[in-house]
Design a protein around this motif. Structure first.
Motif, short mmCIF file in Angstrom:
data_model
loop_
_atom_site.label_atom_id
_atom_site.label_comp_id
_atom_site.label_asym_id
_atom_site.label_seq_id
_atom_site.Cartn_x
_atom_site.Cartn_y
_atom_site.Cartn_z
N GLY A 139 57.13 43.69 13.86
CA GLY A 139 57.28 43.60 12.08
C GLY A 139 55.93 44.09 11.54
N GLU A 155 54.40 51.30 8.82
CA GLU A 155 55.13 52.61 9.19
C GLU A 155 55.94 52.84 8.08
N ARG A 156 56.58 51.92 7.61
CA ARG A 156 57.06 51.92 6.17
C ARG A 156 56.38 52.36 5.06
N ASP A 162 56.26 47.96 11.69
CA ASP A 162 57.33 48.30 10.73
C ASP A 162 56.79 48.35 9.47
#
Lengths: 292, 292
Positions: free
Chosen positions: B71, B77-78, B74
């Motif tokens: 997470g 990266e987002r 994530d």
């Protein structure tokens, strides 16, 4: 969360919705200072001493407060009035303000100012007689005397102590001497002599500490600043801590053992009474000491 | 301020207007942790090591991150994708969240999560060859290894050093030994042996520091963790600092005097090259090292 209204950068806002930028350096780096001032019966107590400490700290860290001593008092009084409070703790937070998320604060010169009220702590006579349980906690550094929002070492010491059933953590510096409490200053009595660690041990120059020193002189108590090894505390006849919220508060248990008799000692009582008298005189209260 | 979009507590918001409550403990007490991860060519570098340090620190301070290692990656990266960035520094800030304005964090259990991007530092070959000027600064404590938002001591050391024309402050602990740089870890070379202070000196377990140790082993360099007195630094043949942003950066001047030859030394060059090769391999860059 605390009171309904906070002062933030020039205007009052509902506490629930008051926000600062995520790029405020107070949020990103704990790069700020704060003061908490007590109001009794609608009157601020020792506001000038709090302002003096804030101004000194601000000069050290290179933040220019957008107020002078009178402006500081005005902000606090307006927050008190806006919230229709008379007995409260008013916390003023001054940060370096919004800047790029890099450690170097260069070019960041519009400070953030927040004033948030909270109700005065309710210390009744019974709680006072019970006193606090304290615990010693070794800390790497104690903030070098700045009342900084980089307060996590203190927060963690307090959290640990509370988790183990104590009320306050006494911070021990790298030399093994007690510097201060996590949210207070420490005093003790040994063979009739009142003592507190010198500020050089790493503690904060508490406004209440300074007043207690003044009261001790007026009461003609034997007093000294003394380096207090963690071990020396175990031999104290009395211990107490001082803070704006706690005023003069007995420490009756240390690391699970009773301090002296396990009850507030006679010098603690005298100084507590003298402090309350000073509050009454300064803030024009007609009623006597709270726990009277 | 930094990039156009930040991730804050579950959604992306315009950086300019993203706000947190004035009762966020990150703002009131510096009660939080942060990590800054480098992205090269759209790929995160050493994100797992950053997450591991954050998770360890969070457990120590008693904050439960609302994400696991995957997470964490994530979120970063987002944020990178949302900002259409490929080379950037991504700072994730995790605070204890909103609570009453009292030091005890009891009952405060919804952490705040912020991810803010900023452009990658531009270190060209010329700047690298010039290297940094560093300065020693005595500090009371160096944060006991936590990457805490209670960062003011580091901010003040850096600010002082920059004000006197240096680029980085080297923090000296109460025992007189160098712990770390204000935003970096320190390495030096003495008679062909690479050395860095042990973490017990008070420095942060840098992700880049750990990688440099790994590279030194792979290159078969003579290496040791060594207590470095402030005086020992003056005799170093080479000094360099490491951080996610600076990577392996020569320190060519210390307290106004040249370090060794006054130019980046041979081991510094080798480790810098090895680091860049590792970045290239890990992030799949087709172009060579930046300063090549």
């Amino acid at each position: 969360v605390s009171g309904p209204w906070v002062y933030l950068n020039g205007r009052f806002q509902a506490a629930e919705t008051a926000r600062v930028s995520v790029f405020d350096r107070g949020f990103l780096y704990g790069d700020g200072l704060f003061e908490t001032v007590r109001a009794y019966g609608g009157r601020l107590f020792r506001a000038d001493a709090h302002h003096a400490r804030l101004a000194t700290g601000a000069a050290r860290v290179g933040i220019t407060p957008p107020f002078d001593a009178a402006g500081f008092v005005d902000l606090l009084e307006r927050t008190l009035a806006k919230n229709r409070l008379s007995d409260a703790l008013l916390r003023l937070t001054l940060t370096r303000g919004v800047g790029p998320p890099v450690p170097d604060p260069a070019g960041c010169d519009t400070p953030t100012v927040l004033v948030a009220p909270r109700p005065a702590p309710g210390v009744d006579g019974q709680a006072w007689r019970r006193g606090l349980a304290a615990e010693r906690v070794n800390v790497a550094g104690t903030g070098a005397g700045l009342k900084s929002t980089s307060f996590q070492p203190h927060v963690l010491a307090l959290r640990g102590a509370r988790g183990r059933g104590a009320d306050e953590a006494l911070l021990v510096n790298p030399a093994g001497d007690v510097a201060e409490g996590s949210v207070s200053n420490l005093f003790g009595v040994w063979a009739g002599t009142l003592a507190t660690p010198p500020l050089a041990a790493g503690g904060l120059a508490g406004v209440t500490r300074a007043l207690v020193l003044e009261l001790a002189a007026r009461l003609d108590l034997r007093f000294e600043e003394r380096t207090l090894s963690a071990k020396a505390l175990a031999d104290a006849d009395e211990l107490f801590v001082t803070s704006t919220g706690w005023e003069v508060m007995p420490v009756t248990r240390l690391d699970g053992q009773p301090v002296g008799s396990g009850l507030p000692g006679p010098l603690t009582e005298r100084l507590h009474r003298a402090y309350r008298e000073r509050v009454t005189a300064a803030c024009g209260l007609s009623r006597g000491p709270r726990r009277g």
